[in-house]
Design an enzyme around this catalytic site. Structure first.
Site, PDB file in Angstrom:
ATOM      1  N   ASP A   1     -55.433  81.617 -24.434  1.00 46.04           N
ATOM      2  CA  ASP A   1     -56.464  82.648 -24.308  1.00 46.04           C
ATOM      3  C   ASP A   1     -55.821  83.931 -24.848  1.00 46.04           C
ATOM      4  O   ASP A   1     -54.617  83.965 -25.128  1.00 46.04           O
ATOM      5  CB  ASP A   1     -56.856  82.781 -22.826  1.00 46.04           C
ATOM      6  CG  ASP A   1     -57.816  83.939 -22.583  1.00 46.04           C
ATOM      7  OD1 ASP A   1     -58.741  84.116 -23.388  1.00 46.04           O
ATOM      8  OD2 ASP A   1     -57.619  84.672 -21.607  1.00 46.04           O
TER       9      ASP A   1
ATOM     10  N   ASP B   1     -57.087  87.848 -24.044  1.00 49.05           N
ATOM     11  CA  ASP B   1     -57.105  88.970 -23.093  1.00 49.05           C
ATOM     12  C   ASP B   1     -56.490  88.574 -21.758  1.00 49.05           C
ATOM     13  O   ASP B   1     -56.805  87.508 -21.212  1.00 49.05           O
ATOM     14  CB  ASP B   1     -58.549  89.452 -22.860  1.00 49.05           C
ATOM     15  CG  ASP B   1     -59.170  90.030 -24.121  1.00 49.05           C
ATOM     16  OD1 ASP B   1     -58.440  90.631 -24.923  1.00 49.05           O
ATOM     17  OD2 ASP B   1     -60.399  89.881 -24.301  1.00 49.05           O
TER      18      ASP B   1
END
Length: 241
Positions: free
Chosen positions: A8, A10
């Protein structure tokens, strides 16, 4: 056989939300309350589209946005981890699946010279219009009831693995590194030889432990991390370094 690392972005690679970091470019570094309150659950991309219009209307240009994004901090230990992966690229394929956008991720990775670490980035397509406004679109359409309208990370991961398999590439293990609620769907797709690495104290870790308590645990192994050094230690064990 290689290992596949799925990141991922953020609160995983960077220690902030890239979409909210851009608000530092706004007048007085904040958004009007009407705009802030216009977000509807599951429709983040449309909300960010309105934020970008507001920034454009207030004369915020591409150069200023790029300079602001280059200041976003990486998560603790992440610079070391990405440097380690870069040296071992013959052992690791590396992709990002993120609800950010192509422009932000590209800027941030290039500013830190990490863009070559990643083989592919799957995120919402963004571009500057002829009038200099940043625009963003949904990544794809899908039928998954668990995921936000613009992105089902399981679908992205499955399609990537299918495409690799067509080219004769399969992986010894998939290692999924994330933090958010939208990372649960792809984690539930992982098999028993794979490993999910949720960030300690974040939504993904909480959701995985709720599943375990409700007697429907995820099939893969789970290893929690608080610094990316924890991830690097695991990878070193994996490759017996």
């Amino acid at each position: 056989m290689k290992f596949l690392l799925v990141f991922d972005f953020d609160h995983t690679i960077v220690d902030e939300n890239s979409d909210t970091w851009i608000v530092k470019c706004a007048p007085e570094k904040k958004l009007p309350s009407g705009l802030r309150n216009s977000y509807q659950p599951g429709h983040w991309t449309e909300y960010m589209g309105r934020v970008f219009v507001y920034l454009g209307d207030n004369g915020v240009k591409e150069d200023e946005m790029r300079a602001t994004m280059a200041t976003i901090p990486f998560t603790a230990g992440m610079v070391d981890l990405l440097g380690f992966i870069a040296e071992k690229k013959e052992l690791f394929d590396c992709i990002i699946i993120s609800d950010s956008n192509t422009v932000f991720i590209d800027w941030i990775l290039k500013a830190a010279d990490f863009h070559k670490v990643f083989d592919e980035v799957f995120t919402n397509p963004a571009a500057f219009s002829s009038s200099g406004y940043l625009t963003v679109q949904n990544f794809h359409a899908h039928h998954c009831a668990k995921c936000p309208k613009n992105l089902c990370k399981r679908k992205v991961l499955k399609e990537f693995l299918d495409k690799q398999l067509e080219q004769g590439i399969s992986y010894a293990q998939i290692i999924y590194i994330g933090d958010g609620g939208n990372d649960l769907c792809p984690v539930m797709f992982l098999k028993k030889d794979d490993i999910a690495m949720p960030r300690e104290g974040y939504t993904l870790e909480k959701k995985i432990s709720q599943l375990a308590q409700s007697q429907s645990p995820v099939e893969c192994s789970v290893l929690v991390w608080s610094s990316a050094i924890d991830i690097m230690s695991y990878l070193k064990l994996l490759i017996k370094e």
